[in-house]
Motif scaffolding. Structure first.
Motif, PDB file in Angstrom:
ATOM      1  N   ALA A   1      -4.667   2.340  -0.903  1.00  6.70           N
ATOM      2  CA  ALA A   1      -3.881   3.226  -1.772  1.00  6.70           C
ATOM      3  C   ALA A   1      -4.789   4.075  -2.650  1.00  6.70           C
ATOM      4  CB  ALA A   1      -2.927   2.396  -2.628  1.00  6.70           C
TER       5      ALA A   1
ATOM      6  N   THR B   1       0.815  -1.216   0.000  1.00  9.77           N
ATOM      7  CA  THR B   1       0.000   0.000   0.000  1.00  9.77           C
ATOM      8  C   THR B   1       0.850   1.269   0.000  1.00  9.77           C
ATOM      9  OG1 THR B   1      -1.784  -1.137   1.193  1.00  9.77           O
ATOM     10  CG2 THR B   1      -1.799   1.270   1.240  1.00  9.77           C
TER      11      THR B   1
ATOM     12  N   THR C   1       2.768   1.878  -3.231  1.00  8.70           N
ATOM     13  CA  THR C   1       1.850   2.246  -4.309  1.00  8.70           C
ATOM     14  C   THR C   1       1.477   3.726  -4.222  1.00  8.70           C
ATOM     15  OG1 THR C   1       0.935   0.021  -4.532  1.00  8.70           O
ATOM     16  CG2 THR C   1      -0.443   1.834  -5.286  1.00  8.70           C
ATOM     17  N   ILE C   2       1.149   4.189  -3.026  1.00  8.02           N
ATOM     18  CA  ILE C   2       0.800   5.600  -2.836  1.00  8.02           C
ATOM     19  C   ILE C   2       1.975   6.494  -3.235  1.00  8.02           C
ATOM     20  CG2 ILE C   2       0.209   7.366  -1.121  1.00  8.02           C
ATOM     21  CD1 ILE C   2      -1.149   5.035   0.483  1.00  8.02           C
TER      22      ILE C   2
END
Length: 372
Positions: A151, A119, A122-123
């Motif tokens: 995310a 997560t 990805t962000i």
């Protein structure tokens, strides 16, 4: 004379091309598809970029040489090359973006598939891609894995438009809508203009039929055979039913009343895998207002040539779609297992393509450094 693609757009379907290469941009092919085929957006993924960069096209050789001289790694080169392509495509589509008040004219770029279950990473990469391309008319693609849901919320909450990809099940789609609305709520609290944040939810179609039909063949009964090639369209139609219901809630209305946009359903994987099926099946059977159909060029050309657009083929078909799933359960198809398998395979295939892309670019950099 009106063409089938123009008719499709008149019914409320946006046509996006599921392919991008630098050659399409520099030769004017992309601009021509906008003018003649009613294309109003484009999607990319690691497989598409692997094919484009690995094709031997001279369009990339100059930049590869510069990056090689700079000592760039394969990942650094991929980041530069793909964001340059997406930025250039976004500029080609800019007039469409302006003409549609930001709804269309969109170009999607995906976070690394290696991050599909991470997560935080990805962000971070979504923000990096958004800043690097620096165009308002892109979507950052984030897969709808469990890790991807948080995310999606954080990325939307940061004012970044998102294409949520690899959705197969209604249960996961409901969670995607929730993640999007939560993101809009975060963005609103942070003071962002909600009208500038857009999103699509990419629901995959043909891959569902491929897997379900394999299971129906294994079951081997006459009843099972009669259900072949029905699941993909039925699943997408029920997704649209869910879309209508979820964006009619008080929560969603409060956000749209504040300027927020609905998250449009996007039909992905619309190229027919079974040659026995009509080549426009996943276009003509999924016509509904406020949707996007992202097509491989072969499907786009087939639609333009002989697609029969008979109005809305979704909203009046919910009962039949529910019946298909009742019958699938009745013959023993475990659809929850189907969709989880497809998600796992989808991530795995994109990871494989990503690694192939890394190897292709690494070889190109080494060849440029050695003067070959």
């Amino acid at each position: 004379m009106s063409t089938p693609t123009a008719h499709l757009v008149a019914e409320g379907v946006s046509i996006w091309l599921d392919d991008l290469s630098r050659d399409r941009i520099v030769t004017g092919n992309l601009a021509d598809l906008i003018a003649t085929r009613n294309v109003s957006g484009i999607t990319t993924n690691p497989t598409i970029f692997a094919g484009a960069i690995g094709s031997g096209s001279q369009a990339y050789s100059g930049q590869v040489g510069v990056l090689a001289n700079r000592g760039a790694t394969a990942d650094e080169a991929i980041f530069e090359i793909t964001t340059d392509d997406v930025r250039a495509a976004a500029d080609v589509f800019r007039h469409v973006y302006d003409d549609t008040n930001g709804v269309d004219g969109r170009v999607s770029i995906e976070v690394s598939p290696d991050l599909a279950y991470d997560t935080a990473a990805t962000i971070a990469q979504a923000k990096e891609l958004w800043a690097k391309v620096d165009r308002p008319n892109i979507h950052v693609k984030i897969p709808a894995t469990q890790a991807g849901l948080a995310a999606i919320t954080e990325t939307i909450g940061a004012g970044i438009s998102v294409n949520v990809t690899l959705i197969f099940s209604l249960e996961r789609y409901a969670a995607v809508i929730d993640a999007y609305l939560a993101g809009l709520e975060q963005a609103q609290a942070a003071g962002y203009d909600l009208s500038g944040i857009h999103s699509v939810a990419s629901f995959f179609v043909s891959r569902v039929d491929t897997e379900v039909d394999k299971r129906l063949t294994a079951i081997g009964t006459e009843e099972a055979a009669g259900l072949k090639s029905l699941a993909g369209v039925a699943n997408a139609r029920l997704a649209y039913e869910l879309f209508e219901r979820e964006f009619a809630t008080d929560r969603a209305k409060a956000l749209t009343d504040a300027g927020g946009n609905v998250q449009r359903p996007l039909w992905a994987s619309t190229g027919v895998k079974d040659p026995a099926l009509p080549d426009t099946l996943y276009v003509t059977e999924l016509v509904a207002p406020g949707t996007v159909n992202t097509m491989p060029e072969k499907t786009l050309e087939a639609t333009f040539d002989h697609g029969v657009i008979a109005g809305d083929t979704v909203t009046g078909a919910y009962a039949g779609a529910h019946e298909v799933f009742d019958r699938l359960a009745g013959v023993g198809v475990d659809f929850a297992d189907v969709t989880q398998l497809l998600e796992d395979e989808g991530v795995s295939k994109f990871i494989t393509s990503w690694h192939e892309l890394q190897a292709t670019v690494k070889n190109a950099l080494e060849a440029a450094q050695s003067g070959r």
